[in-house]
Design an enzyme around this catalytic site. Structure first.
Site, PDB file in Angstrom:
ATOM      1  N   ILE A  65       1.115  -1.350  -0.034  1.00 22.48           N
ATOM      2  CA  ILE A  65       0.287   0.032  -0.605  1.00 22.48           C
ATOM      3  C   ILE A  65       0.434   0.997  -0.070  1.00 22.48           C
ATOM      4  O   ILE A  65       1.226   1.958   0.731  1.00 22.48           O
ATOM      5  CB  ILE A  65      -0.976   0.115   1.321  1.00 22.48           C
ATOM      6  CG1 ILE A  65      -1.827  -1.321   1.500  1.00 22.48           C
ATOM      7  CG2 ILE A  65      -2.167   1.138   1.163  1.00 22.48           C
ATOM      8  CD1 ILE A  65      -2.000  -1.268   2.378  1.00 22.48           C
ATOM      9  N   PRO A  66       1.604   1.088  -1.255  1.00 24.55           N
ATOM     10  CA  PRO A  66       2.696   2.508  -1.019  1.00 24.55           C
ATOM     11  C   PRO A  66       1.201   3.735  -0.794  1.00 24.55           C
ATOM     12  O   PRO A  66       0.148   3.935  -1.280  1.00 24.55           O
ATOM     13  CB  PRO A  66       3.241   2.550  -3.156  1.00 24.55           C
ATOM     14  CG  PRO A  66       2.086   1.352  -3.361  1.00 24.55           C
ATOM     15  CD  PRO A  66       1.507   0.856  -2.362  1.00 24.55           C
ATOM     16  N   HIS A  67       1.964   5.383  -0.779  1.00 21.51           N
ATOM     17  CA  HIS A  67       1.391   6.157  -0.231  1.00 21.51           C
ATOM     18  C   HIS A  67       2.012   7.663  -0.786  1.00 21.51           C
ATOM     19  O   HIS A  67       3.243   7.646  -0.268  1.00 21.51           O
ATOM     20  CB  HIS A  67       0.014   6.307   1.011  1.00 21.51           C
ATOM     21  CG  HIS A  67       0.951   6.044   1.865  1.00 21.51           C
ATOM     22  ND1 HIS A  67       1.682   5.047   2.681  1.00 21.51           N
ATOM     23  CD2 HIS A  67       0.893   6.406   3.178  1.00 21.51           C
ATOM     24  CE1 HIS A  67       2.024   4.433   3.176  1.00 21.51           C
ATOM     25  NE2 HIS A  67       1.741   5.744   3.958  1.00 21.51           N
ATOM     26  N   ALA A  68       1.274   8.703  -0.210  1.00 24.33           N
ATOM     27  CA  ALA A  68       2.027   9.869  -0.684  1.00 24.33           C
ATOM     28  C   ALA A  68       1.106  10.960  -0.110  1.00 24.33           C
ATOM     29  O   ALA A  68       0.338  11.165  -0.603  1.00 24.33           O
ATOM     30  CB  ALA A  68       3.044  10.671  -1.381  1.00 24.33           C
TER      31      ALA A  68
END
Length: 173
Positions: A65-68
């Site tokens: 679950i990559p995020h920014a």
């Protein structure tokens, strides 16, 4: 904030083909851009890579679950990709990733990405839910799987919505 409210059909790839973590993030950020949530792709992508430098978002069980959270994002959003062959994502359990959700959050005081991350994590703990996503034959089936899981896990949200809808229709009659 519901997963189904943040995810758009053009931001889903059910047959992702990637060979590296870098390529995976690049493809995922393009999917996010296609959904219209990103106003500066390179800045957003840099934010996702910077977050990965802090520690992998490959949480195990074949999930990442990559995020920014960045001002390169115009509004909260999600992108999703299934990688049938899996990809080495430096996951905590060392296993390949097959299912990814990318979170885009605007750089505001609220931490919408944490709310979405928490919600996704709760849903993804259910192996039947993960299987349903992996076996979705098309984007509509993918959405239906998410909607059913959210209705089951968070019924109070839907009950309130249905009551409000009933009250509105009663008032208009």
């Amino acid at each position: 904030m519901r997963i189904t409210d943040l995810l758009k059909k053009e931001s889903i790839d059910l047959n992702g083909v990637v060979t590296t973590k870098k390529e995976t993030i690049e493809k995922m950020t393009l999917l996010m851009e296609q959904g219209g949530n990103v106003k500066d792709l390179e800045k957003y992508r840099a934010g996702v890579f910077a977050r990965e430098e802090e520690g992998t978002t490959g949480i195990g069980e074949g999930i990442a679950i990559p995020h920014a959270k960045t001002d390169a994002v115009s509004g909260p959003g999600l992108a999703a990709m299934i990688i049938r062959d899996g990809v080495d994502y430096d996951s905590l359990d060392g296993e390949p990733v097959h299912l990814l959700f990318l979170i885009a959050a605007p750089d505001t005081e609220d931490n919408v990405h944490l709310e979405v991350l928490s919600r996704l994590s709760m849903l993804l703990m259910d192996p039947d839910f993960r299987t349903g996503l992996m076996e979705a034959e098309n984007v509509d089936a993918f959405f239906k799987c998410i909607d059913e899981a959210e209705r089951k896990r968070f019924p109070e949200e839907y009950e309130t919505e249905e009551k409000n809808s009933e009250n509105t229709s009663d008032e208009t009659q």
